[in-house]
Design a protein around this motif. Structure first.
Motif, PDB file in Angstrom:
ATOM      1  N   THR A   4      10.546 -13.404  13.531  1.00  0.00           N
ATOM      2  CA  THR A   4      10.057 -11.998  13.708  1.00  0.00           C
ATOM      3  C   THR A   4      10.293 -11.446  12.339  1.00  0.00           C
ATOM      4  OG1 THR A   4      12.211 -11.352  14.266  1.00  0.00           O
ATOM      5  CG2 THR A   4      10.634 -11.928  16.070  1.00  0.00           C
ATOM      6  N   ASP A   5      10.062 -10.560  11.819  1.00  0.00           N
ATOM      7  CA  ASP A   5      10.230  -9.557  10.847  1.00  0.00           C
ATOM      8  C   ASP A   5      11.691  -9.229  10.657  1.00  0.00           C
ATOM      9  OD1 ASP A   5       7.558  -9.647  10.011  1.00  0.00           O
ATOM     10  OD2 ASP A   5       7.328  -7.781  10.630  1.00  0.00           O
ATOM     11  N   SER A   6      12.315  -8.935  11.761  1.00  0.00           N
ATOM     12  CA  SER A   6      13.757  -8.736  11.825  1.00  0.00           C
ATOM     13  C   SER A   6      14.650  -9.785  11.575  1.00  0.00           C
ATOM     14  CB  SER A   6      13.970  -7.967  13.158  1.00  0.00           C
ATOM     15  OG  SER A   6      15.321  -8.039  13.411  1.00  0.00           O
ATOM     16  N   LEU A   7      14.299 -10.917  12.101  1.00  0.00           N
ATOM     17  CA  LEU A   7      15.039 -12.436  11.614  1.00  0.00           C
ATOM     18  C   LEU A   7      14.806 -12.581  10.322  1.00  0.00           C
ATOM     19  CD1 LEU A   7      16.619 -14.554  12.998  1.00  0.00           C
ATOM     20  CD2 LEU A   7      14.495 -15.654  13.787  1.00  0.00           C
ATOM     21  N   ARG A   8      13.520 -12.584   9.635  1.00  0.00           N
ATOM     22  CA  ARG A   8      13.269 -12.799   8.465  1.00  0.00           C
ATOM     23  C   ARG A   8      14.036 -12.097   7.400  1.00  0.00           C
ATOM     24  NH1 ARG A   8       9.858 -10.407   5.036  1.00  0.00           N
ATOM     25  NH2 ARG A   8       8.966  -9.223   6.512  1.00  0.00           N
ATOM     26  N   ASP A   9      14.262 -10.772   8.011  1.00  0.00           N
ATOM     27  CA  ASP A   9      14.896  -9.864   6.973  1.00  0.00           C
ATOM     28  C   ASP A   9      16.410 -10.134   6.976  1.00  0.00           C
ATOM     29  OD1 ASP A   9      12.726  -8.457   6.208  1.00  0.00           O
ATOM     30  OD2 ASP A   9      12.938  -6.686   7.949  1.00  0.00           O
ATOM     31  N   ASP A  10      16.902 -10.624   8.098  1.00  0.00           N
ATOM     32  CA  ASP A  10      18.342 -11.030   8.417  1.00  0.00           C
ATOM     33  C   ASP A  10      18.587 -12.207   7.469  1.00  0.00           C
ATOM     34  OD1 ASP A  10      18.822  -8.857   9.770  1.00  0.00           O
ATOM     35  OD2 ASP A  10      18.685 -10.082  11.768  1.00  0.00           O
ATOM     36  N   ASN A  46      13.931 -25.127  11.754  1.00  0.00           N
ATOM     37  CA  ASN A  46      14.401 -25.427  13.061  1.00  0.00           C
ATOM     38  C   ASN A  46      14.814 -24.212  13.663  1.00  0.00           C
ATOM     39  OD1 ASN A  46      14.936 -28.276  13.002  1.00  0.00           O
ATOM     40  ND2 ASN A  46      15.795 -28.008  11.025  1.00  0.00           N
ATOM     41  N   ILE A  47      14.132 -23.063  13.373  1.00  0.00           N
ATOM     42  CA  ILE A  47      14.295 -21.669  13.887  1.00  0.00           C
ATOM     43  C   ILE A  47      14.100 -21.514  15.447  1.00  0.00           C
ATOM     44  CG2 ILE A  47      11.828 -20.886  13.914  1.00  0.00           C
ATOM     45  CD1 ILE A  47      14.782 -18.933  12.577  1.00  0.00           C
ATOM     46  N   ASP A  48      13.435 -22.686  16.084  1.00  0.00           N
ATOM     47  CA  ASP A  48      13.655 -22.357  17.446  1.00  0.00           C
ATOM     48  C   ASP A  48      15.096 -22.944  18.040  1.00  0.00           C
ATOM     49  OD1 ASP A  48      10.889 -21.854  17.622  1.00  0.00           O
ATOM     50  OD2 ASP A  48      10.259 -23.897  17.581  1.00  0.00           O
ATOM     51  N   SER A  49      15.916 -23.519  17.122  1.00  0.00           N
ATOM     52  CA  SER A  49      17.086 -24.029  17.894  1.00  0.00           C
ATOM     53  C   SER A  49      18.213 -22.728  17.504  1.00  0.00           C
ATOM     54  CB  SER A  49      17.876 -25.252  16.951  1.00  0.00           C
ATOM     55  OG  SER A  49      17.927 -24.775  15.717  1.00  0.00           O
ATOM     56  N   PHE A  50      17.934 -21.777  16.887  1.00  0.00           N
ATOM     57  CA  PHE A  50      18.565 -20.721  16.769  1.00  0.00           C
ATOM     58  C   PHE A  50      18.790 -19.854  17.768  1.00  0.00           C
ATOM     59  CE2 PHE A  50      19.250 -16.014  15.627  1.00  0.00           C
ATOM     60  CZ  PHE A  50      20.608 -16.244  15.191  1.00  0.00           C
ATOM     61  N   GLN A  51      19.918 -19.483  18.369  1.00  0.00           N
ATOM     62  CA  GLN A  51      20.111 -18.566  19.715  1.00  0.00           C
ATOM     63  C   GLN A  51      19.862 -16.979  19.319  1.00  0.00           C
ATOM     64  OE1 GLN A  51      20.077 -19.908  22.865  1.00  0.00           O
ATOM     65  NE2 GLN A  51      19.815 -22.125  21.542  1.00  0.00           N
ATOM     66  N   PRO A  52      19.058 -16.190  19.821  1.00  0.00           N
ATOM     67  CA  PRO A  52      19.125 -14.921  19.688  1.00  0.00           C
ATOM     68  C   PRO A  52      20.322 -14.268  20.000  1.00  0.00           C
ATOM     69  CG  PRO A  52      17.047 -15.474  20.637  1.00  0.00           C
ATOM     70  CD  PRO A  52      18.069 -16.787  20.470  1.00  0.00           C
ATOM     71  N   GLY A  53      20.878 -13.202  19.222  1.00  0.00           N
ATOM     72  CA  GLY A  53      21.994 -12.738  19.707  1.00  0.00           C
ATOM     73  C   GLY A  53      23.496 -13.769  19.128  1.00  0.00           C
ATOM     74  N   SER A  54      23.065 -14.704  18.712  1.00  0.00           N
ATOM     75  CA  SER A  54      24.276 -15.465  18.059  1.00  0.00           C
ATOM     76  C   SER A  54      24.651 -14.896  16.599  1.00  0.00           C
ATOM     77  CB  SER A  54      24.289 -16.975  18.350  1.00  0.00           C
ATOM     78  OG  SER A  54      23.086 -17.431  17.668  1.00  0.00           O
ATOM     79  N   ALA A  58      26.490 -17.359  10.339  1.00  0.00           N
ATOM     80  CA  ALA A  58      27.198 -18.454  10.478  1.00  0.00           C
ATOM     81  C   ALA A  58      26.393 -19.660  10.852  1.00  0.00           C
ATOM     82  CB  ALA A  58      28.087 -18.309  11.847  1.00  0.00           C
ATOM     83  N   TRP A  59      25.212 -19.646  11.394  1.00  0.00           N
ATOM     84  CA  TRP A  59      24.448 -20.594  11.750  1.00  0.00           C
ATOM     85  C   TRP A  59      23.642 -21.179  10.233  1.00  0.00           C
ATOM     86  CZ3 TRP A  59      18.616 -20.713  11.650  1.00  0.00           C
ATOM     87  CH2 TRP A  59      18.068 -21.796  12.280  1.00  0.00           C
TER      88      TRP A  59
END
Length: 181
Positions: A4-10, A46-54, A58-59
């Motif tokens: 998502t745009d938010s995840l990309r920005d983070d 491997n973005i699918d293995s990232f757990q939203p909210g974690s 750190a990942w």
């Protein structure tokens, strides 16, 4: 999980910290940039293995650290030899001779009785102690020592070898024939 745009920005916001960490690990800005780039590529792949909210940073830092460690282990085995001076000092026996000697050795090894061949391979080639080989074969230590000695003697006779120095440059073969195992 889609990017998502938010995840990309983070992810992009973490890049300066990732770079600083990579520089602290590698001590080299160019190498650090490569590490960060590879980290981002792996993270996106491997973005699918990232757990939203974690914890996203750190990942990402874990990916970077693991990449650095893997690369460090790989580079530790390499020798810096830009001008080829180290390579010039290396020598190897011609491959044809070693191959022929190995085939002769295998043929002679096949002529040994099974129990002697097994004991010799365990002690001489695999590096097991006499005690461990005895446990594996289910017999006494003295029996293993006897089998190994008989196998070495018979191999030497079959190959017309007086000592380990008569048979090729290979350390494993020398250990099996010469009793250094």
């Amino acid at each position: 999980m889609p990017l998502t745009d938010s995840l990309r920005d983070d992810i992009l916001a973490a890049v300066p910290s990732l770079r600083a960490f990579a520089i602290s690990l590698s001590g080299n800005a160019d190498r650090a940039d490569d590490l960060v780039q590879e980290t981002l590529l792996r993270a996106l792949a491997n973005i699918d293995s990232f757990q939203p909210g974690s914890n996203l940073p750190a990942w990402l830092f874990t990916i970077l650290r693991n990449l650095f460690r893997s690369d460090y282990r790989k580079r530790r085995r390499e020798v810096e030899d830009a001008d080829g001076s180290y390579a010039k000092t290396l020598k190897s026996q011609p491959g044809q001779t070693a191959h022929l000697e190995f085939e002769e050795f295998r043929a002679a090894l096949d002529k040994l009785p099974q129990d002697q061949r097994e004991a010799l391979i365990l002690v001489g080639a695999s590096g097991f102690s006499y005690e461990d080989a005895a446990a594996i074969c289910g017999c006494a230590v003295g029996t293993i020592k006897s089998r190994v000695n008989r196998a070495r003697s018979k191999l030497s006779a079959l190959l017309y070898v007086d000592g380990a120095e008569d048979f090729g440059p290979d350390d494993t073969v020398r250990a099996v024939i010469g009793g250094n195992g």
